[in-house]
Write an enzyme that holds these catalytic residues in place. Structure first.
Site, PDB file in Angstrom:
ATOM      1  N   ASP A 228      -3.633   3.897   3.430  1.00 57.54           N
ATOM      2  CA  ASP A 228      -3.443   2.463   3.693  1.00 57.54           C
ATOM      3  C   ASP A 228      -4.395   1.633   2.837  1.00 57.54           C
ATOM      4  O   ASP A 228      -4.260   0.410   2.763  1.00 57.54           O
ATOM      5  CB  ASP A 228      -3.654   2.141   5.180  1.00 57.54           C
TER       6      ASP A 228
ATOM      7  N   ARG B 162       0.850  -1.184   0.000  1.00 55.98           N
ATOM      8  CA  ARG B 162       0.000   0.000   0.000  1.00 55.98           C
ATOM      9  C   ARG B 162       0.888   1.237   0.000  1.00 55.98           C
ATOM     10  O   ARG B 162       2.076   1.147   0.336  1.00 55.98           O
ATOM     11  CB  ARG B 162      -0.858   0.004   1.277  1.00 55.98           C
TER      12      ARG B 162
HETATM   13  P1  AMP Z   1      -9.822  -0.803   7.461  1.00 55.07           P
HETATM   14  O1  AMP Z   1     -10.722   0.291   7.910  1.00 55.07           O
HETATM   15  O2  AMP Z   1     -10.489  -2.134   7.318  1.00 55.07           O
HETATM   16  O3  AMP Z   1      -8.993  -0.440   6.276  1.00 55.07           O
HETATM   17  O4  AMP Z   1      -8.813  -1.039   8.678  1.00 55.07           O
HETATM   18  C1  AMP Z   1      -7.973  -0.037   9.201  1.00 55.07           C
HETATM   19  C2  AMP Z   1      -7.030  -0.649  10.201  1.00 55.07           C
HETATM   20  O5  AMP Z   1      -7.743  -1.213  11.313  1.00 55.07           O
HETATM   21  C3  AMP Z   1      -6.195  -1.804   9.661  1.00 55.07           C
HETATM   22  O6  AMP Z   1      -4.942  -1.719  10.270  1.00 55.07           O
HETATM   23  C4  AMP Z   1      -6.953  -3.031  10.111  1.00 55.07           C
HETATM   24  O7  AMP Z   1      -6.135  -4.174  10.205  1.00 55.07           O
HETATM   25  C5  AMP Z   1      -7.437  -2.583  11.483  1.00 55.07           C
HETATM   26  N1  AMP Z   1      -8.643  -3.306  11.914  1.00 55.07           N
HETATM   27  C6  AMP Z   1      -9.899  -3.179  11.396  1.00 55.07           C
HETATM   28  N2  AMP Z   1     -10.754  -3.988  12.058  1.00 55.07           N
HETATM   29  C7  AMP Z   1     -10.049  -4.660  12.997  1.00 55.07           C
HETATM   30  C8  AMP Z   1     -10.365  -5.628  14.011  1.00 55.07           C
HETATM   31  N3  AMP Z   1     -11.615  -6.094  14.157  1.00 55.07           N
HETATM   32  N4  AMP Z   1      -9.362  -6.085  14.783  1.00 55.07           N
HETATM   33  C9  AMP Z   1      -8.113  -5.622  14.657  1.00 55.07           C
HETATM   34  N5  AMP Z   1      -7.752  -4.704  13.736  1.00 55.07           N
HETATM   35  C10 AMP Z   1      -8.696  -4.214  12.912  1.00 55.07           C
HETATM   36 MG    MG Z   2      -7.677  -1.077   5.119  1.00 49.35          MG
END
Ligand code: AMP
Ligand code: MG
Length: 478
Positions: A244, A175
């Site tokens: 990201d 990314r």
């Molecule tokens: P996203 O919004 O899905 O792009 O996630 C943003 C960040 O939050 C990334 O680093 C994900 O790995 C982390 N993340 C999202 N949901 C979870 C979860 N349920 N447990 C741990 N990390 C999470």
């Molecule tokens: Mg993400």
């Protein structure tokens, strides 16, 4: 035809960039949906892909599970992140010579989980499966979905939901934020290793360029300009264009609160967390440019050891983004109008149509498809005059390039999908799936897999939402 052939080059990068660890086992994995055509494309035997393997409970031979470190600007604010709920099983080599990441998402906690539980809910994972497959069928670069496995465990969000794991296939999971992570830590070795890795996977020609880092920046920027232009052409709103969530490969990645717009309006936003409209439909090109500038910043020390010289060179590259995007956008919308050649004034012609659509609340997908099918624009009869000026200009424009209307329509049929995963249909399908009925999900999936060749039974899926069916907001559902 057979099993995974892993050769995980990421695991050979400096250890600061990832953590080796196995997925956390789940109680009772059950296969909910398996993408058999994709499995075959990857040289995998679909019948060999069982729930134990696809959940990470049983590691396939050669797997080297790891969680990647990365950072990112989230809604403009920098944060250290990383795979908080994902494990890269490995890089699989396909029979046709491609190298793809096989990643589990929702597979348990990692050192990057922060407060999260490392898990995912069934609805959002099915959503990613469905929309990524729709994007692929539309011919838009995207990560793919190999399977969704229910874990047999509950996840606790604003309510208790069934847990699930998505098996994601990607050209890579590099990314913009991966480079930002190494840059923020002033990890020059990490940055150099990432540069070589990214060039090998996504821009091999950059290896021989006078300045490889600058060449990677240019290649990545060109891909993003084309990608976002393609999103604009199908009314797709990503919803969380944080750095990201922007892949160096140029694939659409991380389907959270994304959605396709129904009635055309440039300010359309769906994401429940995007209060300021930062990631609204019409803002997407500006945000892509902003993200590319963040990428350039992360690369500076690789471009030139002299910071001033590095900035000057990076600046000269990134300032070309608007022109690159404009060119890509014009190509997409010319095709939608069935135009065979470029001409001055095409932007004005396209804008005349978009303005008429915005003024009348015309459905974006059905409006362009009607043009291709030789039908009237799908608006109230009293609103039809809004399209008169466009109609006249369009016919004159066809005449000017010597195209017949019929030939233009034939071309436009291949550029204007009849079927997109409409938000209200997606929500209904996911709700049914959560209740144990996969019927609507499978019907919608089958339909969006042939977006340019609708069947007569697809009519309900082509219809825009009725006022009471309209979805106002979409949720990340993490
Ligand atoms: P996203 O919004 O899905 O792009 O996630 C943003 C960040 O939050 C990334 O680093 C994900 O790995 C982390 N993340 C999202 N949901 C979870 C979860 N349920 N447990 C741990 N990390 C999470
Ligand atoms: Mg993400």
């Amino acid at each position: 035809m057979g099993a995974f052939r892993f050769d995980t080059s990421y695991a050979r990068l400096p250890g600061s960039l990832f953590t080796r660890l196995d997925p956390e086992p789940v109680r009772a994995p059950r296969l909910v949906v398996l993408n058999r055509p994709l499995a075959l494309e990857l040289g995998l035997d679909p019948d060999g892909l069982d729930a134990e393997t696809l959940s990470g409970n049983r590691l396939p031979p050669g797997a080297t599970p790891l969680a990647q470190a990365y950072a990112g600007h989230q809604f403009g604010h920098f944060a250290i992140l990383g795979d908080g709920r994902a494990h890269l099983l490995g890089e699989h080599l396909t029979p046709d010579g491609r190298r793809v990441d096989i990643q589990l998402k929702g597979s348990g906690r990692t050192p990057y989980s922060r407060m999260g539980d490392g898990r995912a809910a069934l609805g959002p994972m099915l959503r990613e499966f469905l929309i990524s497959e729709a994007m692929a069928a539309l011919g838009i670069p995207t990560t793919r979905s190999l399977a969704v496995v229910a874990t047999g465990e509950p996840v606790f969000r604003d309510r208790v939901l069934p847990g699930a794991i998505l098996v994601r296939v990607a050209a890579s999971h590099l990314r913009v934020g991966t480079f930002q992570y190494a840059a923020a830590r002033r990890d020059l070795d990490g940055l150099k290793a990432l540069l070589a890795h990214a060039i090998a996977r996504h821009a091999p020609e950059a290896a021989n360029a006078p300045n490889p880092a600058l060449a990677l920046l240019e290649a990545t920027m060109a891909r993003q300009a084309r990608l976002v232009a393609q999103w604009m052409g199908v009314g797709f709103i990503h919803g969380v264009m944080n750095t990201d969530n922007m892949a160096i490969s140029g694939e659409t990645i991380d389907y959270g609160p994304c959605a396709f717009m129904d009635a055309y309006h440039p300010a359309t936003v769906f994401s429940s967390i995007d209060h300021a409209g930062r990631y609204a439909y019409a803002n997407q090109p500006r945000i892509a440019h902003w993200n590319i500038v963040r990428f350039a910043e992360a690369l500076l020390s690789l471009i030139d050891p002299d910071e001033g010289a590095a900035i000057a060179q990076a600046q000269a590259v990134v300032e070309r983004f608007p022109a690159l995007f404009e060119e890509a956008w014009l190509a997409v919308f010319r095709a939608k109008l069935g135009l065979a050649t470029p001409q001055d004034g095409d932007r004005a012609l396209i804008e005349t149509l978009l303005q008429a659509m915005a003024d009348t609340g015309c459905d974006f997908t059905n409006g362009f498809r009607a043009l291709a099918e030789g039908q009237a624009f799908p608006v109230d009869a009293r609103d039809r005059p809004a399209f008169r000026s466009f109609d006249e200009s369009w016919r004159a424009r066809l005449a000017a390039e010597g195209s017949s209307e019929a030939s233009a329509r034939t071309r436009a049929l291949t550029a204007n999908p009849a079927l997109i995963p409409r938000n209200h249909r997606v929500e209904a399908a996911l709700e049914a799936a959560e209740g144990g009925d996969l019927g609507p999900f499978e019907a919608l999936l089958n339909a969006v897999r042939r977006p340019f060749a609708p069947a007569s039974e697809d009519a309900p899926l082509r219809a825009p939402p009725l006022p009471h069916e309209r979805i106002q907001a979409t949720f990340c559902g993490t």
